[in-house]
Write a protein that holds these residues in place. Structure first.
Motif, PDB file in Angstrom:
ATOM      1  N   GLN A  98      24.969  -0.697  11.635  1.00 19.38           N
ATOM      2  CA  GLN A  98      24.047  -1.709  11.123  1.00 19.38           C
ATOM      3  C   GLN A  98      23.893  -1.533   9.624  1.00 19.38           C
ATOM      4  N   GLN A  99      23.793  -2.664   8.943  1.00 20.68           N
ATOM      5  CA  GLN A  99      23.546  -2.697   7.507  1.00 20.68           C
ATOM      6  C   GLN A  99      22.335  -3.590   7.288  1.00 20.68           C
ATOM      7  N   GLY A 100      21.466  -3.177   6.386  1.00 19.61           N
ATOM      8  CA  GLY A 100      20.256  -3.962   6.210  1.00 19.61           C
ATOM      9  C   GLY A 100      19.646  -3.800   4.840  1.00 19.61           C
ATOM     10  N   VAL A 101      18.626  -4.634   4.585  1.00 19.37           N
ATOM     11  CA  VAL A 101      17.887  -4.592   3.335  1.00 19.37           C
ATOM     12  C   VAL A 101      16.412  -4.842   3.643  1.00 19.37           C
ATOM     13  N   TYR A 102      15.542  -4.091   2.972  1.00 20.80           N
ATOM     14  CA  TYR A 102      14.099  -4.280   3.070  1.00 20.80           C
ATOM     15  C   TYR A 102      13.561  -4.647   1.687  1.00 20.80           C
ATOM     16  N   LEU A 103      12.648  -5.601   1.653  1.00 14.56           N
ATOM     17  CA  LEU A 103      11.938  -5.974   0.439  1.00 14.56           C
ATOM     18  C   LEU A 103      10.456  -5.730   0.672  1.00 14.56           C
ATOM     19  N   THR A 104       9.792  -5.088  -0.302  1.00 17.52           N
ATOM     20  CA  THR A 104       8.445  -4.580  -0.075  1.00 17.52           C
ATOM     21  C   THR A 104       7.471  -5.086  -1.125  1.00 17.52           C
ATOM     22  N   PHE A 105       6.263  -5.402  -0.655  1.00 16.19           N
ATOM     23  CA  PHE A 105       5.138  -5.715  -1.525  1.00 16.19           C
ATOM     24  C   PHE A 105       3.989  -4.785  -1.158  1.00 16.19           C
ATOM     25  N   ALA A 106       3.389  -4.138  -2.144  1.00 14.76           N
ATOM     26  CA  ALA A 106       2.270  -3.231  -1.907  1.00 14.76           C
ATOM     27  C   ALA A 106       1.132  -3.555  -2.863  1.00 14.76           C
ATOM     28  N   TYR A 107      -0.081  -3.219  -2.415  1.00 15.02           N
ATOM     29  CA  TYR A 107      -1.273  -3.445  -3.238  1.00 15.02           C
ATOM     30  C   TYR A 107      -2.093  -2.163  -3.233  1.00 15.02           C
ATOM     31  N   HIS A 108      -2.482  -1.699  -4.439  1.00 16.74           N
ATOM     32  CA  HIS A 108      -3.158  -0.413  -4.596  1.00 16.74           C
ATOM     33  C   HIS A 108      -4.568  -0.634  -5.145  1.00 16.74           C
ATOM     34  N   LEU A 109      -5.556  -0.121  -4.413  1.00 15.93           N
ATOM     35  CA  LEU A 109      -6.960  -0.235  -4.808  1.00 15.93           C
ATOM     36  C   LEU A 109      -7.446   1.125  -5.298  1.00 15.93           C
ATOM     37  N   LEU A 110      -7.891   1.198  -6.538  1.00 18.48           N
ATOM     38  CA  LEU A 110      -8.474   2.422  -7.075  1.00 18.48           C
ATOM     39  C   LEU A 110      -9.973   2.383  -6.790  1.00 18.48           C
ATOM     40  N   LEU A 111     -10.431   3.271  -5.900  1.00 18.21           N
ATOM     41  CA  LEU A 111     -11.817   3.257  -5.451  1.00 18.21           C
ATOM     42  C   LEU A 111     -12.724   4.115  -6.305  1.00 18.21           C
ATOM     43  N   SER A 112     -12.162   4.994  -7.140  1.00 16.34           N
ATOM     44  CA  SER A 112     -12.993   5.829  -8.007  1.00 16.34           C
ATOM     45  C   SER A 112     -13.444   5.026  -9.227  1.00 16.34           C
ATOM     46  N   ARG A 113     -14.461   5.542  -9.923  1.00 21.71           N
ATOM     47  CA  ARG A 113     -15.005   4.849 -11.085  1.00 21.71           C
ATOM     48  C   ARG A 113     -14.213   5.115 -12.361  1.00 21.71           C
ATOM     49  N   ASN A 114     -13.270   6.056 -12.299  1.00 19.60           N
ATOM     50  CA  ASN A 114     -12.466   6.356 -13.473  1.00 19.60           C
ATOM     51  C   ASN A 114     -11.035   6.603 -13.014  1.00 19.60           C
ATOM     52  N   ARG A 115     -10.132   6.753 -13.979  1.00 17.45           N
ATOM     53  CA  ARG A 115      -8.720   6.949 -13.684  1.00 17.45           C
ATOM     54  C   ARG A 115      -8.320   8.420 -13.767  1.00 17.45           C
ATOM     55  N   VAL A 116      -9.314   9.304 -13.644  1.00 21.81           N
ATOM     56  CA  VAL A 116      -9.034  10.735 -13.646  1.00 21.81           C
ATOM     57  C   VAL A 116      -8.990  11.266 -12.217  1.00 21.81           C
ATOM     58  N   ASP A 117     -10.056  11.044 -11.475  1.00 22.36           N
ATOM     59  CA  ASP A 117     -10.130  11.499 -10.093  1.00 22.36           C
ATOM     60  C   ASP A 117      -9.431  10.480  -9.183  1.00 22.36           C
ATOM     61  N   LEU A 118      -8.511  10.962  -8.386  1.00 28.78           N
ATOM     62  CA  LEU A 118      -7.725  10.080  -7.530  1.00 28.78           C
ATOM     63  C   LEU A 118      -8.502   9.718  -6.264  1.00 28.78           C
ATOM     64  N   ASN A 119      -8.679   8.435  -6.052  1.00 29.63           N
ATOM     65  CA  ASN A 119      -9.266   7.898  -4.810  1.00 29.63           C
ATOM     66  C   ASN A 119      -8.649   6.520  -4.614  1.00 29.63           C
ATOM     67  N   GLN A 120      -7.509   6.472  -3.964  1.00 24.19           N
ATOM     68  CA  GLN A 120      -6.696   5.254  -3.917  1.00 24.19           C
ATOM     69  C   GLN A 120      -6.350   4.865  -2.488  1.00 24.19           C
ATOM     70  N   LEU A 121      -6.569   3.609  -2.165  1.00 24.94           N
ATOM     71  CA  LEU A 121      -6.207   3.036  -0.874  1.00 24.94           C
ATOM     72  C   LEU A 121      -5.116   2.000  -1.119  1.00 24.94           C
ATOM     73  N   SER A 122      -3.991   2.140  -0.402  1.00 20.54           N
ATOM     74  CA  SER A 122      -2.830   1.280  -0.631  1.00 20.54           C
ATOM     75  C   SER A 122      -2.425   0.590   0.661  1.00 20.54           C
ATOM     76  N   PHE A 123      -1.976  -0.647   0.524  1.00 21.79           N
ATOM     77  CA  PHE A 123      -1.448  -1.420   1.645  1.00 21.79           C
ATOM     78  C   PHE A 123      -0.048  -1.906   1.281  1.00 21.79           C
ATOM     79  N   GLY A 124       0.840  -1.968   2.279  1.00 19.74           N
ATOM     80  CA  GLY A 124       2.197  -2.424   1.998  1.00 19.74           C
ATOM     81  C   GLY A 124       2.805  -3.141   3.183  1.00 19.74           C
ATOM     82  N   ILE A 125       3.711  -4.073   2.886  1.00 23.89           N
ATOM     83  CA  ILE A 125       4.445  -4.794   3.917  1.00 23.89           C
ATOM     84  C   ILE A 125       5.896  -4.943   3.479  1.00 23.89           C
ATOM     85  N   SER A 126       6.820  -4.667   4.391  1.00 19.12           N
ATOM     86  CA  SER A 126       8.254  -4.802   4.120  1.00 19.12           C
ATOM     87  C   SER A 126       8.855  -5.793   5.096  1.00 19.12           C
TER      88      SER A 126
END
Length: 334
Positions: A98-126
């Motif tokens: 089998q030969q195939g190809v996947y194309l993906t879209f993802a969305y990343h939500l930064l839940l913290s109040r700053n970009r130092v502490d990591l608190n990220q929820l991500s969704f994706g669909i291929s």
């Protein structure tokens, strides 16, 4: 002769297990080679750099037409919240490929109040498009006729969808992915045996340990797989260790995969049960923006088709402008 009979039965049992579970892109342990996007669509663009990865996997060098897999993947962040990616693959297993190809879209939500502490929820669909080929030209249908064997090359194209979510909070991470979510009927095999349901569930979690001023980082993790149609399941127990260097990092680890369902085979006058087990050491290096990894899998069962093991090489390159790193032990993001 009895041993060969038992060996064939076990090989068939495990072959049936793999045929159901590997429709679309197979799930091995290559995700541990800095390649989480290969199995989790929500990881497209999750890292602070764009990534391209090339893998080549070969099973059983001493067996003709043994399974082999090649993948080429790419993923990147577009703007602050959107990730995109693509995977091209070639999978061969005996007379089936089998030969195939996947194309993906993802969305990343930064839940913290700053970009130092990591608190990220991500969704994706291929969305995946696969062409399967069953080569029956090598069968002797004249001297051994069979109504279900055509003697030609059968081809079919089918479509499916993977989707999932990932969560990173400082040094903790978790992933949940549903693969082959849509019911799909292939036309290659007898519909009497071919199910429309190739749905598979992946759930994983882990934690990264290490003082922020230390050169050593330790990452234990687990992953659970469940195939809905056959009710088969397995679990991976992993440990990965990183060592920071002036040029980048070196890392390695060990993975143990065990099926929770056994395959039955006849042993003399009794029926025995054997659970599939893989022991996989791996090692890799990140040199500036380049990455190289080697993975070896050994099937630790008493009855196996071959003792040759499975070999895989992964090559990678990170490019683009890197975002500022988070203040955490999170190698998959930083």
């Amino acid at each position: 002769m009895k041993f060969k009979k038992y060996l064939a039965i076990v090989a068939i049992a495990f072959g049936v297990q793999c045929s159901f579970s590997q429709d679309g892109l197979p799930v091995y342990v290559d995700y541990l080679s800095d390649n989480l996007y290969l199995i989790h669509p929500s990881m497209a663009g999750a890292s602070n750099a764009s990534k391209i990865r090339l893998t080549a996997r070969q099973q059983w060098f001493d067996v003709d037409n043994a399974p082999s897999l090649q993948t080429l993947s790419f993923n990147t962040r577009v703007g602050d919240k959107v990730g995109v990616g693509a995977i091209v693959y070639n999978d061969e297993n005996g007379n089936f490929s089998q030969q195939g190809v996947y194309l993906t879209f993802a969305y990343h939500l930064l839940l913290s109040r700053n970009r130092v502490d990591l608190n990220q929820l991500s969704f994706g669909i291929s969305t995946g498009f696969t062409q399967g080929t069953l080569d029956e030209t090598g069968f002797d249908i004249i001297n051994n006729p069979d109504p279900i064997i055509s003697g030609g090359r059968l081809n079919t194209t089918y479509f499916n969808v993977d989707f999932g979510a990932s969560y990173y909070f400082l040094d903790f991470f978790a992933h949940l992915t549903i693969k082959n979510a849509l019911p799909t009927q292939r036309d290659l095999f007898s519909q009497e045996f071919e199910s429309k349901n190739q749905r598979r569930y992946l759930a994983s979690a882990g934690y990264t340990f290490g003082a922020y001023d230390s050169d050593w980082t330790y990452e234990p993790s687990i992953m659970f797989q469940y195939t809905e149609e056959t009710q088969e399941s397995s679990i991976d127990a992993n440990i990965k260790v990183y060592r920071s260097m002036e040029f980048g990092s070196v890392w390695g680890g060990l993975s143990y995969r065990r099926s929770l369902d056994g395959a039955e085979f006849v042993n003399g006058t009794q029926v025995d049960n054997q659970k599939l087990q893989y022991i996989t050491p791996f090692v890799g290096v990140n040199y500036n923006r380049f990455m190289f990894a080697y993975t070896y899998s050994y099937q630790a069962n008493s009855l196996v088709l071959s003792n040759g093991g499975y070999h895989q090489i992964t090559l990678g390159y990170d490019f683009g402008d890197r975002r500022d790193p988070y203040d955490c032990n999170c190698p998959a993001i930083n």
